[in-house]
Design a protein around this motif. Structure first.
Motif, PDB file in Angstrom:
ATOM      1  N   ASP A 113       0.672  -1.272  -0.004  1.00 33.45           N
ATOM      2  CA  ASP A 113       0.275  -0.039  -0.145  1.00 33.45           C
ATOM      3  C   ASP A 113       1.076   1.583   0.105  1.00 33.45           C
ATOM      4  O   ASP A 113       1.785   0.697   0.188  1.00 33.45           O
ATOM      5  CB  ASP A 113      -1.437   0.260   0.989  1.00 33.45           C
ATOM      6  CG  ASP A 113      -1.336  -0.937   1.224  1.00 33.45           C
ATOM      7  OD1 ASP A 113      -3.077  -1.146   0.094  1.00 33.45           O
ATOM      8  OD2 ASP A 113      -1.764  -2.205   1.964  1.00 33.45           O
ATOM      9  N   GLY A 114       0.520   2.596  -0.973  1.00 36.83           N
ATOM     10  CA  GLY A 114       1.315   3.442  -0.637  1.00 36.83           C
ATOM     11  C   GLY A 114       2.202   4.249  -2.354  1.00 36.83           C
ATOM     12  O   GLY A 114       2.224   2.655  -2.628  1.00 36.83           O
ATOM     13  N   ALA A 135       7.930   6.159  -2.449  1.00 33.86           N
ATOM     14  CA  ALA A 135       7.351   6.225  -0.823  1.00 33.86           C
ATOM     15  C   ALA A 135       9.041   5.901  -0.131  1.00 33.86           C
ATOM     16  O   ALA A 135       8.818   4.604  -0.283  1.00 33.86           O
ATOM     17  CB  ALA A 135       6.107   6.580  -0.167  1.00 33.86           C
ATOM     18  N   PRO A 136       9.620   5.989   0.789  1.00 35.37           N
ATOM     19  CA  PRO A 136      10.225   4.940   1.487  1.00 35.37           C
ATOM     20  C   PRO A 136       9.024   3.883   2.118  1.00 35.37           C
ATOM     21  O   PRO A 136       8.090   3.925   2.299  1.00 35.37           O
ATOM     22  CB  PRO A 136      10.297   5.757   2.805  1.00 35.37           C
ATOM     23  CG  PRO A 136       9.745   7.278   2.817  1.00 35.37           C
ATOM     24  CD  PRO A 136       9.360   7.507   1.274  1.00 35.37           C
ATOM     25  N   GLN A 154      -3.736   0.092  11.342  1.00 39.11           N
ATOM     26  CA  GLN A 154      -2.694   1.142  11.122  1.00 39.11           C
ATOM     27  C   GLN A 154      -2.134   1.647   9.765  1.00 39.11           C
ATOM     28  O   GLN A 154      -1.984   2.748   8.448  1.00 39.11           O
ATOM     29  CB  GLN A 154      -1.417   0.578  11.224  1.00 39.11           C
ATOM     30  CG  GLN A 154      -1.080   0.886  12.520  1.00 39.11           C
ATOM     31  CD  GLN A 154      -2.022  -0.291  14.109  1.00 39.11           C
ATOM     32  OE1 GLN A 154      -2.030  -1.562  13.791  1.00 39.11           O
ATOM     33  NE2 GLN A 154      -3.184   0.246  14.681  1.00 39.11           N
ATOM     34  N   ILE A 155      -2.961   0.871   8.533  1.00 38.99           N
ATOM     35  CA  ILE A 155      -2.705   0.648   6.374  1.00 38.99           C
ATOM     36  C   ILE A 155      -2.801   2.305   6.547  1.00 38.99           C
ATOM     37  O   ILE A 155      -2.375   2.715   6.041  1.00 38.99           O
ATOM     38  CB  ILE A 155      -3.241   0.144   6.223  1.00 38.99           C
ATOM     39  CG1 ILE A 155      -2.262  -0.923   6.754  1.00 38.99           C
ATOM     40  CG2 ILE A 155      -2.668  -0.546   4.786  1.00 38.99           C
ATOM     41  CD1 ILE A 155      -0.878  -1.660   6.772  1.00 38.99           C
ATOM     42  N   SER A 184      -0.197   4.393   5.511  1.00 41.34           N
ATOM     43  CA  SER A 184       0.351   4.830   4.161  1.00 41.34           C
ATOM     44  C   SER A 184       0.192   6.229   2.917  1.00 41.34           C
ATOM     45  O   SER A 184       1.026   6.181   1.931  1.00 41.34           O
ATOM     46  CB  SER A 184      -0.920   3.559   3.394  1.00 41.34           C
ATOM     47  OG  SER A 184      -2.055   4.086   2.993  1.00 41.34           O
ATOM     48  N   LYS A 185      -0.570   7.229   4.284  1.00 41.62           N
ATOM     49  CA  LYS A 185       0.017   8.382   3.631  1.00 41.62           C
ATOM     50  C   LYS A 185       1.452   8.500   2.526  1.00 41.62           C
ATOM     51  O   LYS A 185       1.909   8.976   2.210  1.00 41.62           O
ATOM     52  CB  LYS A 185      -0.795   9.082   4.233  1.00 41.62           C
ATOM     53  CG  LYS A 185      -2.603   8.999   4.484  1.00 41.62           C
ATOM     54  CD  LYS A 185      -3.154   9.974   5.399  1.00 41.62           C
ATOM     55  CE  LYS A 185      -4.015   9.554   4.978  1.00 41.62           C
ATOM     56  NZ  LYS A 185      -5.491  10.534   6.352  1.00 41.62           N
TER      57      LYS A 185
END
Length: 259
Positions: A16-17, A21-22, A40-41, A45-46
């Motif tokens: 996800d994400g 992104a890192p 938490q996702i 994932s933002k």
């Protein structure tokens, strides 16, 4: 993404994400699967490309009938990184996932940026306890341990308050391959990382649950004291603190990763 073949074995991986992104890699506890991280996702994932997978012996991943080791579980994680072309990741593992994180931080530190070790221990004895559990599971299946496990994993007020989460975790436990669970029990039985983690130089956050009977606060505090510079956060939770205190857990991890 579909189940991927890693070193000739199937592993269930979900990402996800944003692709640029890192990376934050997640590793599940004994008896759960990658869906333990569902709360938490949305937030994580933002900011991160979140890579989670069913550990060997769990969910839809490979579950051969033999004892595993923490080094094998750690090597699985590295193989997944290699398969996905990930040079370095941030790591968050809970319980067994935290044990894998300790192994990675000790043996593969160049692959890690920051590491979260939640509700975990560097050694969990006695061997007789694990041998008895292995025999019980192999003879009778997962159903025989579900109720007692849920009592250890969640405080009584939470069990009474959030029956939906309890039902979801009960389903994860019930559907974990019995032989895979037994294989991972052997890995935990044989693990002793108390001395090895003293060499860890990666930034580490240790999260403990104040009422965790499975990996008591003293176990997490020992890890934090052994790893130079490690940070410690205590949450009002039992063992699966990311489910009992999802917002506080999520914030603690993000604050650490963004420090």
């Amino acid at each position: 993404m579909p189940i991927e073949t890693i070193r000739g074995e199937p592993f269930n991986i979900q990402i996800d994400g944003a692709a640029d992104a890192p990376v934050l890699m997640l590793s599940n506890s004994l008896g759960t699967n990658l869906h333990m991280w569902d709360p938490q996702i949305p937030e994580w994932s933002k900011q991160f490309r979140v890579v989670r997978y069913d550990s060997r012996g769990h969910g839809q991943s490979t579950a051969p009938d033999r004892p595993y080791s923490i080094s094998e579980l750690g090597s699985d994680a590295i193989a997944i990184m290699d398969h996905l072309g990930l040079d370095k990741v941030n790591w968050c593992g809970l319980s067994k996932g935290g044990m894998v994180g300790q192994w990675l931080a000790t043996h593969a530190r160049k692959r890690l940026n920051r590491v979260v070790l939640a509700n975990t221990a560097s050694r969990m004895g006695p061997p007789e306890l694990w041998n008895g559990r292995i025999r019980n599971i192999r003879a009778n299946g997962m159903a025989v341990i579900v109720d007692a496990t849920l009592e250890r994993w969640f405080s009584q007020p939470f069990r009474e308050r959030d029956r939906e989460t309890i039902a979801k975790v009960s389903e994860m436990l019930s559907t974990t391959p019995a032989l895979g669970y037994a294989g991972c029990c052997a890995a935990i039985r044989d693990m002793d990382q108390r001395e090895g983690i003293a060499s860890v130089t990666t930034p580490v956050l240790v999260i403990v649950g104040k009422v965790d009977p499975a990996t008591p606060p003293v176990a997490g505090k020992l890890i934090a004291e052994t790893i130079h510079g490690a940070e410690l956060v205590e949450l009002d939770a039992a063992h699966l603190s990311n489910l009992e205190q999802p917002e506080a857990f999520g914030k603690a991890v993000l604050d650490f990763l963004n420090a």
